[in-house]
Design a protein around this motif. Structure first.
Motif, short mmCIF file in Angstrom:
data_model
loop_
_atom_site.label_atom_id
_atom_site.label_comp_id
_atom_site.label_asym_id
_atom_site.label_seq_id
_atom_site.Cartn_x
_atom_site.Cartn_y
_atom_site.Cartn_z
N THR A 212 -3.92 11.67 0.48
CA THR A 212 -2.77 10.74 0.63
C THR A 212 -1.53 11.50 0.74
O THR A 212 -1.06 12.51 0.30
CB THR A 212 -2.74 9.84 -0.73
OG1 THR A 212 -3.79 9.51 -1.29
CG2 THR A 212 -1.57 8.96 -0.72
N TYR A 213 -0.81 11.28 1.82
CA TYR A 213 0.52 11.58 2.49
C TYR A 213 1.40 10.53 2.88
O TYR A 213 0.93 9.71 3.69
CB TYR A 213 0.00 12.80 3.96
CG TYR A 213 -1.14 13.79 3.19
CD1 TYR A 213 -0.60 15.01 2.66
CD2 TYR A 213 -2.23 13.67 3.60
CE1 TYR A 213 -1.65 15.77 2.24
CE2 TYR A 213 -3.42 14.56 2.97
CZ TYR A 213 -2.98 15.57 2.55
OH TYR A 213 -3.86 16.53 2.25
N VAL A 214 2.44 10.79 2.61
CA VAL A 214 3.61 9.86 2.85
C VAL A 214 4.82 10.61 3.35
O VAL A 214 5.28 11.24 2.68
CB VAL A 214 3.84 8.98 1.95
CG1 VAL A 214 4.85 7.74 2.13
CG2 VAL A 214 2.85 8.03 1.12
N MET B 59 11.58 16.46 -6.18
CA MET B 59 12.50 15.31 -6.96
C MET B 59 11.43 14.37 -7.34
O MET B 59 10.45 13.74 -6.70
CB MET B 59 13.30 14.73 -6.33
CG MET B 59 14.45 15.72 -5.55
SD MET B 59 15.59 16.11 -6.94
CE MET B 59 16.68 14.48 -7.26
N ARG B 60 11.72 13.64 -8.71
CA ARG B 60 10.80 12.88 -9.20
C ARG B 60 11.91 11.32 -9.21
O ARG B 60 12.71 11.46 -9.70
CB ARG B 60 10.24 12.81 -10.49
CG ARG B 60 9.52 11.59 -10.90
CD ARG B 60 8.40 12.11 -11.84
NE ARG B 60 7.70 11.18 -12.36
CZ ARG B 60 6.22 11.00 -11.78
NH1 ARG B 60 5.92 11.86 -10.72
NH2 ARG B 60 5.40 10.02 -12.21
N GLY B 61 11.51 10.42 -8.53
CA GLY B 61 12.36 9.16 -8.38
C GLY B 61 11.71 7.83 -9.09
O GLY B 61 10.69 7.87 -9.46
N LYS C 58 0.84 -1.20 -0.11
CA LYS C 58 0.05 0.03 0.01
C LYS C 58 0.92 1.23 -0.18
O LYS C 58 0.65 2.24 -0.79
CB LYS C 58 -0.87 -0.01 1.25
CG LYS C 58 -1.83 1.11 1.28
CD LYS C 58 -2.80 1.14 2.39
CE LYS C 58 -3.62 2.52 2.34
NZ LYS C 58 -4.72 2.23 3.48
N LEU C 59 1.86 1.01 0.77
CA LEU C 59 2.80 2.30 0.99
C LEU C 59 3.60 2.45 -0.56
O LEU C 59 3.69 3.68 -1.09
CB LEU C 59 4.08 2.28 1.91
CG LEU C 59 5.02 3.17 1.95
CD1 LEU C 59 4.71 4.48 2.49
CD2 LEU C 59 6.21 2.61 2.77
N TYR C 60 3.94 1.48 -1.43
CA TYR C 60 4.64 1.54 -2.47
C TYR C 60 3.52 1.89 -3.46
O TYR C 60 3.90 2.89 -4.37
CB TYR C 60 5.00 0.50 -2.77
CG TYR C 60 6.29 -0.25 -2.18
CD1 TYR C 60 7.05 0.70 -1.31
CD2 TYR C 60 6.82 -1.48 -2.41
CE1 TYR C 60 7.95 0.21 -0.47
CE2 TYR C 60 7.88 -2.05 -1.55
CZ TYR C 60 8.54 -1.21 -0.78
OH TYR C 60 9.73 -1.58 0.04
N ASP C 61 2.43 1.71 -3.45
CA ASP C 61 1.37 2.07 -4.40
C ASP C 61 1.12 3.44 -4.46
O ASP C 61 1.01 4.32 -5.16
CB ASP C 61 -0.08 1.41 -4.02
CG ASP C 61 0.03 -0.09 -4.61
OD1 ASP C 61 1.06 -0.41 -5.27
OD2 ASP C 61 -0.78 -0.92 -4.26
N MET C 62 1.12 4.02 -3.00
CA MET C 62 0.84 5.59 -2.75
C MET C 62 2.10 6.23 -3.41
O MET C 62 2.18 7.22 -3.93
CB MET C 62 0.76 5.90 -1.24
CG MET C 62 -0.39 5.39 -0.73
SD MET C 62 -0.99 6.02 1.15
CE MET C 62 0.22 5.16 1.90
N ILE C 63 3.22 5.89 -3.22
CA ILE C 63 4.33 6.44 -3.77
C ILE C 63 4.35 6.57 -5.16
O ILE C 63 4.71 7.57 -5.83
CB ILE C 63 5.59 5.94 -3.18
CG1 ILE C 63 5.96 6.13 -1.92
CG2 ILE C 63 6.92 6.26 -3.85
CD1 ILE C 63 6.97 5.45 -0.93
N ASP C 64 4.05 5.56 -5.88
CA ASP C 64 3.86 5.40 -7.30
C ASP C 64 2.93 6.28 -7.91
O ASP C 64 3.22 7.08 -8.82
CB ASP C 64 3.87 3.86 -7.76
CG ASP C 64 5.06 3.16 -7.93
OD1 ASP C 64 6.16 3.57 -7.78
OD2 ASP C 64 4.87 1.92 -8.11
N ASP C 65 1.92 6.27 -7.13
CA ASP C 65 0.50 7.30 -7.39
C ASP C 65 1.26 8.69 -7.54
O ASP C 65 0.66 9.43 -8.38
CB ASP C 65 -0.56 6.82 -6.70
CG ASP C 65 -1.92 7.41 -7.21
OD1 ASP C 65 -2.14 7.56 -8.35
OD2 ASP C 65 -2.47 8.29 -6.39
N ILE C 66 1.80 9.13 -6.59
CA ILE C 66 1.96 10.44 -6.35
C ILE C 66 3.09 10.89 -7.40
O ILE C 66 3.11 12.03 -7.83
CB ILE C 66 2.20 10.92 -4.77
CG1 ILE C 66 1.10 10.58 -3.88
CG2 ILE C 66 2.68 12.28 -4.67
CD1 ILE C 66 1.18 10.77 -2.39
N GLY C 67 4.04 10.19 -7.24
CA GLY C 67 5.36 10.35 -7.90
C GLY C 67 6.48 11.11 -7.51
O GLY C 67 7.57 10.76 -7.51
#
Length: 102
Positions: free
Chosen positions: A75-77, A33-35, A7-16
């Motif tokens: 969504t906040y990470v 930065m976009r990683g 779920k964490l990885y999905d949020m990171i990928d979604d936000i970018g």
């Protein structure tokens, strides 16, 4: 645990795009930065030019933070860890793409 990580990885990928926060000599700086997230290892890699401020601020074992935010989706990470500078041509070739040109 695996479902939480995914779920964490999905949020990171979604936000970018993340705000990369570094510290040097008591000064804290953040910049967008976009990683690229590598789910298998949990690493997030970024491209930057050598000699730029952020590159100078990151030295081995430097504490850093990544903050991802999408208020529209609520969504906040926030991720903390160590940042490292590496010059690895194979990794650069793997990371390079249209998103990296910016």
């Amino acid at each position: 645990m695996q479902a939480t990580t995914e779920k964490l990885y999905d949020m990171i990928d979604d936000i970018g795009t993340a705000m990369l926060t570094t510290e040097r000599a008591g000064m804290i700086r953040s910049r967008p930065m976009r990683g690229k997230l590598y789910r298998e290892s949990g690493e997030i890699w970024f491209l930057t030019k050598a000699g730029e401020g952020k590159a100078d601020e990151i030295s081995d074992e430097n504490n850093s933070a990544l903050i991802y935010a999408c208020p529209e989706k609520e969504t906040y990470v926030s991720v903390t860890g160590r940042a490292y500078m590496r010059r690895n041509q194979a990794k650069i070739d793997d990371l390079w793409g249209p998103w990296a040109e910016a």
